[in-house]
Design a protein around this motif. Structure first.
Motif, PDB file in Angstrom:
ATOM      1  N   LEU A   1      24.913  22.037  65.598  1.00 46.77           N
ATOM      2  CA  LEU A   1      24.072  21.817  66.773  1.00 46.77           C
ATOM      3  C   LEU A   1      24.654  22.587  67.958  1.00 46.77           C
ATOM      4  CD1 LEU A   1      21.709  20.199  68.093  1.00 46.77           C
ATOM      5  CD2 LEU A   1      23.382  18.403  68.573  1.00 46.77           C
ATOM      6  N   PHE A   2      23.790  23.335  68.646  1.00 50.05           N
ATOM      7  CA  PHE A   2      24.220  24.166  69.769  1.00 50.05           C
ATOM      8  C   PHE A   2      23.435  23.779  71.017  1.00 50.05           C
ATOM      9  CE2 PHE A   2      24.976  26.255  65.813  1.00 50.05           C
ATOM     10  CZ  PHE A   2      26.309  26.612  65.921  1.00 50.05           C
ATOM     11  N   VAL A   3      24.134  23.717  72.141  1.00 48.35           N
ATOM     12  CA  VAL A   3      23.533  23.282  73.398  1.00 48.35           C
ATOM     13  C   VAL A   3      23.693  24.413  74.412  1.00 48.35           C
ATOM     14  CG1 VAL A   3      23.436  21.468  75.150  1.00 48.35           C
ATOM     15  CG2 VAL A   3      24.278  20.934  72.843  1.00 48.35           C
TER      16      VAL A   3
ATOM     17  N   GLY B   1      19.800  29.393  76.543  1.00 53.84           N
ATOM     18  CA  GLY B   1      19.542  29.837  75.185  1.00 53.84           C
ATOM     19  C   GLY B   1      20.035  31.243  74.923  1.00 53.84           C
ATOM     20  N   GLU B   2      20.824  31.797  75.847  1.00 55.57           N
ATOM     21  CA  GLU B   2      21.335  33.159  75.709  1.00 55.57           C
ATOM     22  C   GLU B   2      22.853  33.219  75.822  1.00 55.57           C
ATOM     23  OE1 GLU B   2      19.394  35.463  74.780  1.00 55.57           O
ATOM     24  OE2 GLU B   2      17.393  34.782  75.350  1.00 55.57           O
ATOM     25  N   THR B   3      23.538  32.073  75.898  1.00 52.70           N
ATOM     26  CA  THR B   3      24.979  32.043  76.115  1.00 52.70           C
ATOM     27  C   THR B   3      25.691  32.785  74.993  1.00 52.70           C
ATOM     28  OG1 THR B   3      24.650  29.859  77.095  1.00 52.70           O
ATOM     29  CG2 THR B   3      26.917  30.539  76.644  1.00 52.70           C
ATOM     30  N   ALA B   4      26.423  33.833  75.348  1.00 52.06           N
ATOM     31  CA  ALA B   4      26.956  34.757  74.353  1.00 52.06           C
ATOM     32  C   ALA B   4      27.894  34.077  73.361  1.00 52.06           C
ATOM     33  CB  ALA B   4      27.671  35.910  75.058  1.00 52.06           C
ATOM     34  N   ASP B   5      28.850  33.282  73.856  1.00 50.75           N
ATOM     35  CA  ASP B   5      29.807  32.639  72.959  1.00 50.75           C
ATOM     36  C   ASP B   5      29.119  31.641  72.033  1.00 50.75           C
ATOM     37  OD1 ASP B   5      32.193  33.927  73.859  1.00 50.75           O
ATOM     38  OD2 ASP B   5      32.159  32.683  75.641  1.00 50.75           O
ATOM     39  N   THR B   6      28.185  30.874  72.577  1.00 52.83           N
ATOM     40  CA  THR B   6      27.464  29.894  71.771  1.00 52.83           C
ATOM     41  C   THR B   6      26.651  30.593  70.691  1.00 52.83           C
ATOM     42  OG1 THR B   6      27.343  28.468  73.712  1.00 52.83           O
ATOM     43  CG2 THR B   6      25.890  27.937  71.869  1.00 52.83           C
ATOM     44  N   LEU B   7      26.028  31.694  71.038  1.00 52.79           N
ATOM     45  CA  LEU B   7      25.248  32.449  70.068  1.00 52.79           C
ATOM     46  C   LEU B   7      26.138  32.991  68.958  1.00 52.79           C
ATOM     47  CD1 LEU B   7      22.493  33.584  69.264  1.00 52.79           C
ATOM     48  CD2 LEU B   7      22.913  35.509  70.800  1.00 52.79           C
TER      49      LEU B   7
END
Length: 606
Positions: free
Chosen positions: A342-344, A348-354
């Protein structure tokens, strides 16, 4: 980080470029600039600082070109000076760029050896010289871009115009978002749809690796292999969203006050109000067989995920691993195939999260995301996107996006709990009811703001502030400290209250305010003990609680009375006073509340 725009119009575009940049200024505001094609020549105007400085420059030196690009900068390479401001250009080509060119030093050395002279300290300028190099070798604009893109390494979104080409703009994206707007005899380009809202509601989003050739009559899109592709044209709702402060002094204040409404909308997306049941999308995995879930996010979204960890573990009895994406992406942790990741992310473009999302997918995870932008890269690359309905959030310090993220995670915890047989129908009904009451409680909290101004006077004189909390109040302490740091520039730290005696207590004296997030729940008495430890050392306690301050057995400097609510719903409520404390402290100190120094809204590069 940065905001980019482009327009191929039928009239002078400078004013419209600036208007579009104003809607993107939340992405960066260290400098700004625009360039246009005028009588076959490239002309530009740039200014250090905020957009109003560029507007002043344009009043003195107007631009009349019908094709142009613009940029508002969050500095990565090079100081925020006019010299380093975008657009970068030479006599043939002008470029605006969001992202980081990782191999710019190698390219700069190569091009310098060929006689290219660089004028700035930025990585972006190397793109101009790579394009000029390709064109000097005989390539036309389109061919030059196709070749240049293969020489660039990193994450970027680009808008490029060329001398002698009034009806041409080329865009490219790799790791940073870009939206193309379709008009009648005009075309538009922006980092997101909100920049294009005044001009069109017909939007095409470029996919990862795409590049596009825009002309007044339309657009041709190519993938990373230079093959022509079709991307869907969709109707954007951004044009119906007004980006102004209303009756509020700052966007942050407006967005804090929007929380009852946007939380209501978000909850309504997941709750059947009549039946008091939660409905979450099918993840494509049997929840009853899950052995672990993984959450990853950055900044405020990470703290939302941390609250989600508490909720999911308690109400669904599902172990949760959580880590900040900037660390997790490099740990590359092993994951059991078939698990839930699950990603928050607000943007919706956060580089590290992506990056972690893509690792999770490679590890065979089912991918879900909590996002505020349904058309974002993270949403599109997820098996299931769980939208928050916060609407555009312009203030850099996240407020309504955070509580909407909590709303979605709360519903998810209930849904997983039901699917796993941990909670029954009556427990679900009770938990849903506690969530349904949240907007009303927040409305009541917002009716008594005068007390925050008095407390802010105390906090504004402090050099250090501590926040304490237990259970789900611990992430709220972390979030409160982050908010205060972000917009008031006062050093603040959040701690689990039980950790006080393991080091932080050494900092406490009569000059250190200690903000205690302490709903009267099962952990309240434990937190009271920590408060007494603070009081005995002269610390100034600011208590945020639904308990009577007489119950704590020690003096408090201030008490923010909270409404009675369930333990489950309390994080949503207690988020609001920590936001208001930060806001009013920043106002008292005269800082830039909506655009704090060194920060940008959307972190699309490392």
């Amino acid at each position: 980080m940065c905001g980019i725009v482009g327009i191929i119009g039928q009239k002078p575009v400078a004013t419209d470029l600036v208007d579009a940049l104003r809607r993107l200024e939340y992405r960066g505001y260290d400098s700004a600039g625009i360039a246009t094609v005028e009588n076959g020549h490239l002309e530009r105007r740039r200014a250090e600082g905020k957009l109003r400085n560029l507007e002043g420059r344009l009043l003195q030196e107007p631009l009349s070109g019908h094709t142009g690009i613009g940029h508002t900068r969050w500095a990565t390479h090079g100081r925020p000076t006019e010299r380093n401001a975008h657009p970068h250009m030479n006599g043939k080509v002008s470029v605006v760029h969001n992202g980081i060119i990782e191999n710019f030093r190698d390219l700069k050395n190569e091009l310098s050896a060929k006689g290219h002279v660089f004028e700035s300290d930025t990585d972006t300028e190397v793109i101009v010289h790579v394009l000029a190099d390709e064109m000097a070798a005989g390539a036309g604009p389109e061919e030059a871009v196709g070749r240049a893109l293969k020489r660039l390494e990193g994450a970027f979104a680009l808008a490029i115009i060329f001398a002698g080409h009034d009806d041409l703009m080329i865009a490219a994206r790799q790791g940073s978002p870009l939206a193309i707007g379709h008009g009648t005899g005009e075309m538009y380009l922006g980092s997101d749809a909100i920049a294009l809202a005044p001009f069109t509601d017909a939007i095409t989003y470029l996919d990862e690796g795409d590049w596009a050739v825009l002309r007044r009559t339309g657009v041709e899109i190519f993938n990373r292999d230079d093959k022509a592709v079709e991307r869907p044209l969709i109707k954007s709702v951004a044009s119906s969203l007004l980006v102004d402060k209303g009756n509020h002094r700052h966007f942050m204040a407006k967005e804090i006050h929007e929380q009852p409404e946007v939380i209501s909308h978000t909850l309504a997306n997941y709750i059947d109000m009549g039946e008091a049941t939660v409905s979450v999308p099918d993840f494509g995995v049997d929840a009853s067989t899950l052995s672990r879930a993984t959450i990853s996010a950055c900044g405020t979204a990470y703290y939302a995920g941390l609250v989600g960890k508490y909720w999911i573990e308690r109400y669904a009895r599902l172990p949760v691993e959580i880590d900040v994406a900037s660390e997790m992406r490099y740990r590359e942790p092993p994951m059991t195939a078939g698990g839930l990741a699950l990603f928050v992310s607000q943007s919706g473009e956060t580089a590290d999260t992506l990056a972690v999302l893509r690792h999770a997918r490679a590890e065979g995870q089912r991918v879900a995301s909590v996002v505020n932008v349904r058309t974002s890269t993270i949403a599109r690359e997820s098996d299931v996107a769980l939208p928050t309905l916060a609407g555009p959030e312009i203030g850099v310090a996240s407020t309504k996006a955070f509580t909407c993220q909590l709303s979605v995670l709360a519903c998810l915890a209930i849904g997983l709990g039901r699917a796993r047989g941990v909670i029954d129908r009556e427990q679900e009904r009770a938990l849903v009811q506690s969530l349904v009451e949240v907007p009303r409680h927040i409305s009541n909290i917002l009716r008594n703001e005068s007390q925050y101004e008095a407390i802010a006077s105390l906090l504004s004189k402090a050099r250090d502030v501590l926040y304490l909390g237990r259970g789900t109040s611990y992430p709220l302490a972390l979030e409160g400290a982050l908010k205060l740091k972000e917009i008031s520039y006062i050093h603040a730290e959040g701690y689990a209250a039980g950790e006080l005696k393991h080091g932080p207590i050494a900092l406490i004296d009569e000059n250190v305010p200690v903000i205690v997030v302490a709903p009267k729940d099962a952990l309240f008495e434990k937190t009271v003990s920590n408060m007494q430890e603070v009081a005995s050392r002269g610390g100034q306690i600011i208590l945020i609680s639904d308990a009577d301050p007489e119950e704590v057995g020690c003096r408090v400097a201030a008490h923010i009375a909270m409404p009675k609510a369930t333990e489950f719903a309390s994080p949503l409520l207690y988020a609001v006073p920590v936001q208001l404390l930060a806001y009013y402290t920043a106002v008292a100190m005269g800082t830039d509340v909506d655009q704090p120094r060194n920060l940008a809204k959307s972190v699309t590069v490392e």
